[in-house]
Design a protein around this motif. Structure first.
Motif, short mmCIF file in Angstrom:
data_model
loop_
_atom_site.label_atom_id
_atom_site.label_comp_id
_atom_site.label_asym_id
_atom_site.label_seq_id
_atom_site.Cartn_x
_atom_site.Cartn_y
_atom_site.Cartn_z
N UNK A 11 0.31 -1.35 0.07
CA UNK A 11 0.32 -0.01 -0.40
C UNK A 11 0.40 1.12 -0.20
N UNK A 12 2.14 1.23 -0.26
CA UNK A 12 3.17 2.46 0.07
C UNK A 12 2.25 3.35 -1.58
N UNK A 13 2.15 2.63 -2.63
CA UNK A 13 1.96 3.97 -2.95
C UNK A 13 0.40 4.92 -2.78
N UNK A 14 -0.43 3.84 -2.59
CA UNK A 14 -2.14 4.04 -1.99
C UNK A 14 -1.59 5.17 -0.88
N UNK A 15 -0.36 5.21 -0.32
CA UNK A 15 -0.23 6.37 1.62
C UNK A 15 0.80 7.31 0.23
N UNK A 16 1.43 7.61 -0.39
CA UNK A 16 1.99 8.43 -0.93
C UNK A 16 0.87 9.58 -1.79
N UNK A 17 -0.07 8.46 -2.43
CA UNK A 17 -0.78 9.17 -3.42
C UNK A 17 -2.07 10.14 -2.63
N UNK A 18 -2.03 9.78 -0.99
CA UNK A 18 -2.90 10.14 -0.25
C UNK A 18 -2.54 11.62 0.09
N UNK A 19 -1.06 11.18 1.01
CA UNK A 19 -0.12 12.63 1.46
C UNK A 19 -0.25 13.72 0.16
N UNK A 20 0.29 13.41 -0.95
CA UNK A 20 -0.16 14.31 -2.34
C UNK A 20 -1.03 14.97 -2.15
N UNK A 21 -2.10 13.64 -2.53
CA UNK A 21 -3.60 14.79 -2.39
C UNK A 21 -3.65 15.66 -0.63
N UNK A 22 -3.24 15.46 -0.27
CA UNK A 22 -3.88 16.11 1.27
C UNK A 22 -2.64 17.58 1.12
N UNK A 23 -1.39 17.79 1.18
CA UNK A 23 -0.79 18.50 0.61
C UNK A 23 -0.94 19.65 -0.95
N UNK A 24 -2.14 18.53 -2.14
CA UNK A 24 -2.07 19.71 -2.41
C UNK A 24 -3.58 20.75 -2.36
N UNK A 25 -4.09 20.38 -1.39
CA UNK A 25 -5.69 20.27 -0.05
C UNK A 25 -5.48 21.53 0.19
N UNK A 26 -4.01 21.01 0.89
CA UNK A 26 -3.83 22.79 1.73
C UNK A 26 -2.95 23.41 1.17
N UNK A 27 -2.16 23.10 -0.62
CA UNK A 27 -1.78 24.75 -1.09
C UNK A 27 -2.54 25.27 -1.62
N UNK A 28 -4.46 25.04 -1.70
CA UNK A 28 -5.53 25.23 -2.24
C UNK A 28 -6.06 26.17 -1.33
N UNK A 29 -6.44 25.86 -0.21
CA UNK A 29 -6.42 26.46 1.42
C UNK A 29 -5.61 27.61 1.70
N UNK A 30 -4.64 27.17 1.90
CA UNK A 30 -3.34 27.93 2.05
C UNK A 30 -3.84 29.67 0.97
N UNK A 31 -3.24 28.98 0.02
CA UNK A 31 -3.94 30.07 -1.12
C UNK A 31 -4.90 30.86 -0.86
N UNK A 32 -5.67 30.29 -0.78
CA UNK A 32 -6.73 31.19 -0.65
C UNK A 32 -7.38 31.64 0.48
#
Length: 78
Positions: A11-32
């Motif tokens: 499940x390493x790929x899935x965990x990495x994908x979830x972490x990347x999505x989390x970082x992207x969401x934080x970037x969008x929320x932080x910019x707004x």
């Protein structure tokens, strides 16, 4: 991050994908959030105003800026 990565190879790929999505969401929320707090920070040359007009959101302003930039490249700057 250590806890997530120490869970093993399965499940390493899935965990990495979830972490990347989390970082992207934080970037969008932080910019707004930075865009929303912009009136309170301001520029030193501007007079102090407690509340100013926001003028849209971060993403619409970025798209408008890209459109202006591409328009100036397309039609020339003069």
């Amino acid at each position: 991050m250590r806890i997530v990565s120490a869970a093993g190879k399965e499940g390493a790929w899935a965990r990495r994908w979830v972490m990347c999505c989390g970082f992207i969401v934080y970037a969008f929320v932080g910019s707004q959030m930075a865009w929303t707090l912009r009136p309170f920070i301001g520029a030193p040359s501007m007079k102090f105003e407690l509340f100013r007009q926001l003028g849209g959101n971060f993403y619409s302003n970025i798209l408008a800026s890209i459109g202006e930039f591409l328009g100036s490249l397309w039609y020339g700057s003069g």
